[in-house]
Write an enzyme that holds these catalytic residues in place. Structure first.
Site, mmCIF file in Angstrom:
data_model
loop_
_atom_site.group_PDB
_atom_site.id
_atom_site.type_symbol
_atom_site.label_atom_id
_atom_site.label_comp_id
_atom_site.label_asym_id
_atom_site.label_seq_id
_atom_site.Cartn_x
_atom_site.Cartn_y
_atom_site.Cartn_z
ATOM 1 N N HIS A 182 -0.929 -5.925 7.566
ATOM 2 C CA HIS A 182 -1.629 -7.067 7.270
ATOM 3 C C HIS A 182 -1.147 -8.766 8.067
ATOM 4 C CE1 HIS A 182 -1.249 -5.709 2.918
ATOM 5 N NE2 HIS A 182 -2.127 -5.056 3.839
ATOM 6 N N GLN A 201 -7.739 -0.362 10.325
ATOM 7 C CA GLN A 201 -8.267 0.469 9.192
ATOM 8 C C GLN A 201 -9.835 -1.194 8.852
ATOM 9 O OE1 GLN A 201 -8.195 -1.083 5.745
ATOM 10 N NE2 GLN A 201 -9.590 -0.197 5.063
ATOM 11 N N LYS A 205 -9.382 -4.605 7.297
ATOM 12 C CA LYS A 205 -8.045 -5.664 7.930
ATOM 13 C C LYS A 205 -8.419 -6.626 9.333
ATOM 14 C CE LYS A 205 -4.605 -3.324 6.474
ATOM 15 N NZ LYS A 205 -5.722 -1.596 5.731
ATOM 16 N N ARG A 227 4.185 15.985 24.138
ATOM 17 C CA ARG A 227 4.645 15.726 26.105
ATOM 18 C C ARG A 227 5.401 14.987 26.391
ATOM 19 N NH1 ARG A 227 -1.615 16.317 24.873
ATOM 20 N NH2 ARG A 227 -1.314 18.946 25.592
ATOM 21 N N PHE A 257 1.098 -1.096 0.020
ATOM 22 C CA PHE A 257 -0.025 -0.416 0.033
ATOM 23 C C PHE A 257 1.060 0.798 -0.342
ATOM 24 C CE2 PHE A 257 -3.106 2.869 2.243
ATOM 25 C CZ PHE A 257 -4.003 2.855 0.769
ATOM 26 N N ASP A 299 6.534 -3.376 8.596
ATOM 27 C CA ASP A 299 5.427 -2.673 8.594
ATOM 28 C C ASP A 299 4.378 -4.289 8.434
ATOM 29 O OD1 ASP A 299 2.714 -2.570 7.107
ATOM 30 O OD2 ASP A 299 2.962 -0.936 5.640
ATOM 31 N N TYR A 325 0.994 21.601 28.712
ATOM 32 C CA TYR A 325 1.097 22.988 27.664
ATOM 33 C C TYR A 325 2.460 22.785 27.760
ATOM 34 C CZ TYR A 325 -4.117 24.008 27.341
ATOM 35 O OH TYR A 325 -5.014 24.625 26.550
ATOM 36 N N ARG A 363 -4.076 10.707 18.993
ATOM 37 C CA ARG A 363 -4.226 9.447 19.851
ATOM 38 C C ARG A 363 -5.435 8.863 19.684
ATOM 39 N NH1 ARG A 363 -3.508 14.151 22.785
ATOM 40 N NH2 ARG A 363 -5.223 15.086 23.345
HETATM 41 C C1 LIG Z 1 0.418 -2.437 3.711
HETATM 42 C C2 LIG Z 1 -0.013 -0.782 4.412
HETATM 43 N N1 LIG Z 1 0.792 -0.611 5.230
HETATM 44 C C3 LIG Z 1 0.056 0.922 5.596
HETATM 45 C C4 LIG Z 1 -1.158 0.774 5.658
HETATM 46 C C5 LIG Z 1 -1.917 2.291 6.361
HETATM 47 O O1 LIG Z 1 -2.749 1.611 7.046
HETATM 48 P P1 LIG Z 1 -3.518 2.594 7.302
HETATM 49 O O2 LIG Z 1 -4.891 2.544 6.358
HETATM 50 O O3 LIG Z 1 -4.462 2.417 8.837
HETATM 51 O O4 LIG Z 1 -3.280 4.632 7.656
HETATM 52 C C6 LIG Z 1 -1.994 -0.637 4.892
HETATM 53 C C7 LIG Z 1 -3.410 0.285 5.329
HETATM 54 O O5 LIG Z 1 -4.281 -0.130 3.960
HETATM 55 C C8 LIG Z 1 -0.996 -1.492 4.614
HETATM 56 O O6 LIG Z 1 -1.740 -2.357 3.867
#
Ligand SMILES: Cc1ncc(COP(=O)(O)O)c(C=O)c1O
Length: 407
Positions: free
Chosen positions: A172, A195, A198, A227, A98, A169, A234, A244
């Site tokens: 997935h 997301q 997922k 922070r 992605f 990463d 602040y 967050r």
């Molecule tokens: C391989 C990969 N990395 C990063 C992301 C980014 O995640 P998000 O959509 O939660 O920002 C995705 C989302 O589809 C992804 O498939």
């Protein structure tokens, strides 16, 4: 069966079933309602329900720390910045992923360097990674694509030899394993997305896991407007923002996490069975197993399509026919990332890319073949089906093959 009309042309679907996603019951609804009722909707001190989900996630992952945030892209960007990268530093990424895996590198004013993928797994090829290293390389981002573990032993040893940091990463990879270790827990940090598509979801959301205390302190500060521990409300020490997670997301994720191990086991079992079934069809070869992964999450089940066994029916047509047969499937990425306009045109915000870097000259033959000719995806919710569903998926492909020979 062989002479049946394709669903694409108005015939009967091979499988007429809904594969629901997300999956929830009254307990998920109750968890959200209880946050609404207790009135703690925000997360100003990164505590409460959010911290309690982080504790569950770090326990599940086997790391010292887990830091939630708004999405997977932000998780990756914060982990990258916390590695101490400087403008112009190079970050090695795969081209078959992605956009966020590479675009967050540009957002940190660094330069994405694309290394090709392994044709058997579609994960970063360690040989290509080593070739891509220069004195400016600071970080490698292996993507456990589709939920299959990258060859982490090889990647970690290359990284350590060159003093490079590794951010996994694992967007997935929820619940997946490499040599018995949870994906995301092997490099300097691992990043997850929650997301909606997922395998673990609250609609949106993200997480960084790490066992490195400095990484923890920095990401903790960056996600909370700079922070620091013990500082005032602040008082801002680092260039952060409000990233967050909310307690409503955390409450839902906590419920969803309870289902994840059983769902992952089922997807893995179905994936192995479907791989066996599809391996028997001429012109169809599922990505291979046995590269160190001990649990595959099958966020996507990927198989390679060879049109010469389908009377030269183009992949895009085949994929449409397969989806019409009722198999939740898709042709995947249309092009490798470096062919996206963002890289080809070096548009707005790409000022860190030196003149000498020209993505028009990048060529990763394996990723190109995957995009243009070969890869077909079956989506994760379909992998929660029954053995008989897997048999129907194979039947649908055989039906299209029989049709193609009559063209
Ligand atoms: C391989 C990969 N990395 C990063 C992301 C980014 O995640 P998000 O959509 O939660 O920002 C995705 C989302 O589809 C992804 O498939």
């Amino acid at each position: 069966m062989k002479d049946e009309k394709l669903a694409f042309l108005g015939g009967k679907k091979t499988i007429d079933k809904v594969f629901p996603w997300p999956i929830y019951d009254e307990s998920d609804i109750d968890a959200i309602v209880s946050v609404i009722r207790n009135g703690e909707w925000g997360n100003p001190d990164c505590g409460g329900m959010v911290q309690s989900f982080e504790n569950e996630f770090k326990e599940f992952s086997g790391t010292k720390y887990a830091l939630s945030c708004v999405n997977g892209s932000v998780a990756l960007r914060l982990a990258l910045i916390a590695c101490g990268v400087r403008p112009g530093d190079e970050v090695i990424v795969p081209p078959y992923t992605f956009i966020a895996t590479a675009s967050i590198v540009l957002e940190a004013n660094c330069v994405p360097v694309f290394a090709d993928i392994d044709p058997d797994t579609y994960n970063l090829d360690p040989v290509a990674v080593e070739k891509a290293i220069t004195p400016r390389t600071k970080v490698i981002i292996p993507v456990h694509f589709a939920g299959q573990a990258c060859q982490m032993d090889a990647i970690m040893s290359i990284a350590r030899k060159h003093g490079i940091r590794v951010i996994e990463d694992a967007c997935h990879g929820h619940g997946g394993e490499y040599q018995g270790k949870k994906l995301g827990s092997i490099g300097d940090a691992g990043c997850f997305s929650f997301q909606s598509s997922k395998n673990l979801t609250s609609g949106e959301g993200g997480m960084v896991i790490t066992s490195d205390e400095r990484m923890f302190d920095l990401v903790n500060s960056l996600r909370n407007v700079g922070r620091v521990k013990g500082g005032q409300w602040y008082e801002h020490h680092n260039l952060g923002c409000n990233y967050r997670m909310t307690p409503i997301q955390a409450a839902l994720l906590s419920r969803q996490l309870k289902r994840l191990p059983e769902q992952t086991r089922l997807r893995d079992e179905n994936g192995l069975y479907l791989k066996y079934l599809l391996s028997g069809i001429d012109g169809i070869s599922p990505l291979t197993r046995g590269h160190g992964e001990t649990l595959h999450t099958y966020h996507i089940f990927i198989f390679r399509y060879d049109k010469s066994f389908f009377n030269n029916l183009p992949k895009a047509e085949f994929a449409k026919m397969l989806a019409a047969e009722g198999v939740p499937s898709f042709m995947g990425y249309p092009q490798p990332l470096y062919r996206q306009p963002l890289f080809q045109q070096k548009n707005f915000f790409c000022y860190a890319i030196p003149e000498s870097v020209d993505y028009k000259k990048v060529h990763c033959p394996v990723a190109e073949k995957a995009c243009y000719e070969e890869a077909v995806w079956i989506l994760q919710q379909a992998m929660l089906g029954t053995r008989s569903d897997m048999e129907k998926f194979a039947e649908a492909i055989v039906k299209i093959q029989a049709f193609s020979h009559k063209l």
